[in-house]
Design a protein around this motif. Structure first.
Motif, PDB file in Angstrom:
ATOM      1  N   CYS A  65     -11.043  -2.288  16.734  1.00 13.99           N
ATOM      2  CA  CYS A  65     -11.109  -1.192  15.979  1.00 13.99           C
ATOM      3  C   CYS A  65     -11.358  -1.183  14.583  1.00 13.99           C
ATOM      4  O   CYS A  65     -10.725  -0.259  13.848  1.00 13.99           O
ATOM      5  CB  CYS A  65      -9.396  -0.598  16.332  1.00 13.99           C
ATOM      6  SG  CYS A  65      -8.158  -1.591  15.813  1.00 13.99           S
ATOM      7  N   ALA A  82      -9.272  -2.906  12.260  1.00 16.38           N
ATOM      8  CA  ALA A  82      -8.087  -2.757  11.535  1.00 16.38           C
ATOM      9  C   ALA A  82      -8.260  -4.183  10.753  1.00 16.38           C
ATOM     10  O   ALA A  82      -8.638  -5.185  11.782  1.00 16.38           O
ATOM     11  CB  ALA A  82      -6.876  -2.558  12.436  1.00 16.38           C
ATOM     12  N   ASP A 128       0.124  -5.831   5.635  1.00 20.63           N
ATOM     13  CA  ASP A 128      -0.532  -4.740   6.519  1.00 20.63           C
ATOM     14  C   ASP A 128      -0.229  -4.713   7.721  1.00 20.63           C
ATOM     15  O   ASP A 128      -0.253  -3.706   8.505  1.00 20.63           O
ATOM     16  CB  ASP A 128      -2.197  -5.116   6.235  1.00 20.63           C
ATOM     17  CG  ASP A 128      -2.551  -4.893   4.887  1.00 20.63           C
ATOM     18  OD1 ASP A 128      -3.286  -5.997   4.372  1.00 20.63           O
ATOM     19  OD2 ASP A 128      -2.158  -4.037   4.121  1.00 20.63           O
ATOM     20  N   LYS A 161       1.426  -1.545   9.498  1.00 18.19           N
ATOM     21  CA  LYS A 161       0.805  -0.842  10.843  1.00 18.19           C
ATOM     22  C   LYS A 161       1.379  -0.768  12.041  1.00 18.19           C
ATOM     23  O   LYS A 161       1.749   0.148  12.781  1.00 18.19           O
ATOM     24  CB  LYS A 161      -0.636  -1.183  10.953  1.00 18.19           C
ATOM     25  CG  LYS A 161      -1.624  -0.697  11.847  1.00 18.19           C
ATOM     26  CD  LYS A 161      -3.010  -0.922  11.861  1.00 18.19           C
ATOM     27  CE  LYS A 161      -3.966  -0.085  12.437  1.00 18.19           C
ATOM     28  NZ  LYS A 161      -4.112   1.221  12.105  1.00 18.19           N
ATOM     29  N   ALA A 182     -12.554   2.031   6.474  1.00 22.64           N
ATOM     30  CA  ALA A 182     -11.314   2.138   7.311  1.00 22.64           C
ATOM     31  C   ALA A 182     -10.509   3.293   6.870  1.00 22.64           C
ATOM     32  O   ALA A 182     -10.618   3.968   5.810  1.00 22.64           O
ATOM     33  CB  ALA A 182     -10.466   0.813   6.892  1.00 22.64           C
TER      34      ALA A 182
END
Length: 932
Positions: A65, A67, A73, A77, A244
């Motif tokens: 994905c 990420a 971070d 998330k 992103a």
């Protein structure tokens, strides 16, 4: 919140594998300081989350994905926390004191990395930085051809697309322009443009900036040209990559301001494919689930009324079409589904399959509104509500076609075959005593939508019904176009009349006359044409050049009412009617659909350049390639099948155009023409007025009765001329000014003038032949008289006069000529070998250095002197290219060799790059031909 840098580093160095494990995620060691795990942020079946220790901190990145980030971070998330909340949670869990004395505090904004040694420097605004990056990638696209080659392979080749959308390419050069560390470097990482190693995330990608309404870059979309991104992203031969975060902006949003009907595709490449075909009202989604709030907000703002859905031709695309149509319906937008042919995957595949704008227009005409029910959302079935329409009654009267649909009638006028990629007509719709009419291109979805909208308002008719009826009309008009085209191509060319023996004798006597050119001018005068002798003679020669392989092209430039059309008509009146084509307007595709031999060895005349403003491309090709070749898709009127027809128009063709403003003329076309200007002096005006009064007398009446006889004689004269090969044995000894780049195109014009004159004098020459193997051809040779006449014309048409320079510069030129003559005599050399310096000039003339430098500059600009050498600290030397012409006030052209110098020339030497070289078999005793 205030945090010291050392505390940030300490938190970021926390054991990330343990923290990930604390959320119940299985983490497996994969070697050295690397770990793998199932990504918790998407449906992950195979471990795609990579965790590694780099430098002084732990980092994670998901290849599924995209990420990524630090431990902070991950917590943000995973738990949906803010930057400050995540830091606070981590500090409390690890016992790190995050409060420090004010003297050591530095504010760190959420998501901003520490600035290290660059703390005192001001960071760039992210928006400003994105704009600069897009500009940098666009400049790289212009320099590195790999991006261009990729798009060309995908069929996207229109230069306007590259410029309008500021398309870029990423070849890794951005990193070299950045400091090794600092705020900008860190910001690019934060934006997702650089990875943790500092390498470009979009490396090897063609990049498409996505702009907001203020023309600011809000996102980037990349397409890897080799498909070497992670396999999970690979699709259609190249990987998709976005910045992103959520998708922002709408690609090609600016078009929404000018249309109420749009096309929607599944990707940017598909959208640009339709744009390449000519459908500029195309907006891409970001995949099957890529209809964003930004899309809907702008569609609502600009009151979009209709959307043609052209998503991928698979189950996912059909399902997405239903979902998109449902969302659009909430805004009152009507959705119609475009069904791609079987075997065509998407918009780009459609373009690459060789389909044309005409083909896609047919798909638009066949598009039907979407109906959807909740239970149909996953059935992949598209439902078209309207059944087939009854066939209309069609009647045709002279210049119009009538279509009668049970009380509604459409009157169509203006159907032509000038362009097959357009269907421009005048349409009038009548219903129940009311009418609506317009002039439009029926192939244009935008134009049709506007007409349908107007008809709906004026006549209260259903748009879906109108659209279906227009589809039937378009199909019939296409069949009618194909019939007209075939009928036009089957027409026999105008037959050349047979000359009687008496007519042949008269024409032959004229052609053999030693004063041939004087008689031509006299005949023009006898027909009432006043002055313009050189222009008339060159026009006549241009007409004759149609029989050469390299014909001439003339552009007559003058103000309105000055006589440029009269000059053109004078030349045409002496040209046989079957040997010229005259138009007052020429569309950009008109010439492509003429009969193959319709322009071969003919004169093409266009009365006003603006009438050919769109035909520059075809005119250039007709000149340079001596022909035109195009392919068009047409419908067979018998079978209804679409076929590709190849049209070829052969040259060579001479041309004569007139214009009022040469600046409006396409430059690439303009510089291929010989430019003529009409005499606008008061003396010429007086002579014309005198002639007009003479025409009213008995003498004038007699002249008028003689015109037809004179014109018929010249028609017969030109009919006797044969399209022979012309050989110029003096060509290697001819000279032409070589100090200007445009001489590369001017010299062929001069050489063609010589050949056309020789061709006109063919009956005064010996017909020779050349054989090689089984091939034999006849030819004539240029003689000195041909060159003398050509030089006279070139001097007048292409030449200049000494009056164009200032009096001091003219005096200096005469003095320099005396100096050069003196040196040539003393050194026994030709003028082109004589090099002089400023010092030589000062000593010979007695002029000051300031005077010499000032006026030499003017002589250089006018190209009477050519710099031989010279730079700062070095001696300035010059070569004189003026041979003394024009002192009597006449016009002349620099560097044309005088004919008397060719008297003893035997053609034994060749000039190559300014150096004489003997031909094989020729004597090598001299370095240059002795021209006396």
């Amino acid at each position: 919140m205030f945090l010291a840098h050392r505390q940030l580093d300490k938190i970021k160095s926390l054991n990330l594998p343990e923290i990930v494990s604390s959320y119940g995620i299985s983490v497996k060691h994969s070697g050295n300081s690397s770990y793998q795990a199932l990504c918790p942020f998407h449906a992950d079946k195979n471990p795609s989350l990579s965790i590694s220790f780099k430098g002084d901190k732990w980092l994670w990145h998901c290849f599924g994905c995209s990420a990524k980030g630090t431990v902070v971070d991950f917590v943000m998330k995973k738990e949906g926390l803010s930057f400050k909340e995540a830091y606070k949670k981590l500090s409390e869990a690890t016992g790190i004191n995050i409060q420090q004395p004010a003297s050591s505090r530095k504010e760190i904004a959420p998501g901003k990395p520490k600035a290290k040694s660059q703390e005192s420097k001001t960071e760039s605004n992210p928006q400003e930085l994105l704009n600069k990056i897009a500009d940098f990638y666009h400049s790289t696209f212009k320099e590195d051809r790999r991006g261009l080659e990729y798009l060309t392979k995908r069929g996207i080749s229109a230069k306007e697309i590259y410029l309008d959308f500021k398309i870029g390419f990423v070849n890794g050069s951005l990193k070299k322009t950045l400091p090794e560390a600092g705020p900008m470097f860190e910001q690019l990482k934060e934006l997702g443009l650089l990875n943790e190693k500092g390498n470009e995330c979009f490396y090897n990608c063609v990049v498409f900036p996505i702009f907001d309404e203020n023309n600011q870059v809000v996102s980037l979309y990349g397409r890897n040209i080799e498909g070497k991104q992670h396999p999970a992203l690979a699709r259609k031969g190249g990987a998709h990559l976005y910045l992103a975060g959520p998708h922002r902006g709408v690609f090609n949003a600016k078009v929404l301001r000018t249309t109420k009907s749009i096309f929607l595709t599944e990707s940017i490449i598909d959208a640009l494919s339709l744009y390449q075909l000519g459908f500029k009202e195309t907006i891409p989604l970001y995949g099957t689930n890529g209809l964003t709030s930004d899309h809907l907000e702008l569609f609502k703002k600009y009151e979009i009324a209709q959307a043609y859905l052209c998503l991928d031709n698979d189950a996912a695309g059909k399902e997405a079409s239903l979902k998109v149509a449902q969302e659009l319906s909430s805004l009152g937008i009507k959705s119609l589904c475009i069904s791609l042919p079987e075997g065509i995957k998407d918009g780009n595949d459609y373009l690459l399959s060789g389909k044309t704008k005409d083909d896609f227009t047919q798909l638009i005409a066949e598009a039907r509104p979407l109906e959807f029910r909740q239970e149909d959302l996953f059935s992949h079935r598209l439902i078209c509500p309207s059944g087939p329409l009854g066939k209309p009654k069609i009647s045709q009267e002279e210049d119009q076609i009538i279509f009668d649909f049970s009380g509604r009638s459409y009157r169509i006028r203006g159907l032509t075959i000038a362009r097959l990629d357009q269907l421009k007509v005048n349409i009038k719709l009548c219903s129940q005593g009311f009418s609506c009419w317009d002039s439009l291109d029926l192939y244009s979805a935008k134009a049709r939508a506007a007409f349908i909208l107007e008809a709906k308002k004026a006549l209260s008719l259903e748009p879906g019904t109108l659209n279906a009826e227009l589809a039937i009309i378009i199909e019939h008009l296409e069949n009618e176009q194909a019939r007209l085209l075939e009928e036009n191509r089957s027409k026999k060319p105008q037959e050349r009349p047979q000359l009687t023996e008496e007519e042949k004798a008269q024409a032959l006597e004229f052609l053999k006359s030693p004063d041939l050119f004087e008689r031509i001018i006299a005949d023009f005068k006898a027909c009432g044409y006043v002055g313009e002798e050189t222009n008339l003679l060159l026009g006549y020669i241009t007409s004759i050049s149609r029989k050469l392989q390299e014909p001439l092209a003339v552009l007559i430039v003058s103000r309105s009412a000055s006589g440029k059309s009269t000059l053109q008509d004078a030349v045409l009146s002496f040209t046989p009617p079957e040997d010229y084509e005259k138009y007052t307007r020429l569309t950009d595709q008109a010439l492509f659909y003429k009969d193959e031999n319709a322009l071969r060895h003919k004169l093409l005349a266009i009365e006003e350049e603006k009438g050919a403003s769109g035909a520059g491309y075809s005119l250039r090709n007709l000149q340079s390639a001596h022909g035109l070749r195009s392919a068009a898709t047409i419908k067979d009127p018998n079978t209804g099948k679409l076929n590709t027809a190849v049209y070829q128009v052969s040259g060579p063709t001479s041309m004569m155009l007139t214009t009022t403003y040469y600046q409006d003329f396409d430059f690439e076309t303009y510089n291929r023409f010989i430019i003529l200007t009409v005499d606008e002096s008061w003396q010429q005006t007086k002579a014309i007025l005198t002639r007009q009064r003479l025409n009213e007398t008995l003498e004038g009446t007699i002249f008028k009765r003689q015109r037809e006889r004179i014109r018929k004689l010249h028609h017969n004269v030109q009919r006797l001329l044969k399209p022979l090969e012309v050989v110029n044995p003096y060509s290697q000894a001819l000279t032409f000014i070589d100090s200007m780049l445009r001489a590369r195109r001017e010299q062929p014009k001069y050489l063609s003038i010589i050949k056309a004159i020789a061709l006109l004098r063919q009956y005064q020459k010996e017909l020779k032949s050349y054989s090689e193997g089984n091939e034999t051809f006849g030819y004539i040779e240029v003689d000195l008289k041909d060159i003398e006449i050509a030089n006279s014309i070139a001097n007048q048409i292409l030449g200049r006069s000494l009056d164009e320079m200032s009096p001091p510069a003219r005096r200096l030129l005469l003095e320099i000529k005396k100096l050069v003559d003196k040196l040539c005599l003393e050194q026994n050399i030709l003028q082109d070998r004589c090099i002089i310096s400023r010092r030589d000039i000062r000593e010979f003339t007695g002029w000051s250095d300031y005077q010499v430098r000032t006026h030499i500059r003017e002589l250089e600009e006018l190209e009477y002197l050519i710099p031989a050498s010279g730079s700062k600290g070095k001696r300035f030397t010059y070569q004189l290219v003026w041979d003394g012409q024009g002192t009597d006030g006449s016009k002349f052209m620099l560097s044309l060799i005088a004919v008397h110098k060719l008297q003893n020339y035997e053609g034994k030497f060749s000039y190559y790059e300014g150096t004489s070289r003997p031909l094989s078999g020729a004597s090598s005793g001299n370095l240059a031909p002795q021209l006396t």
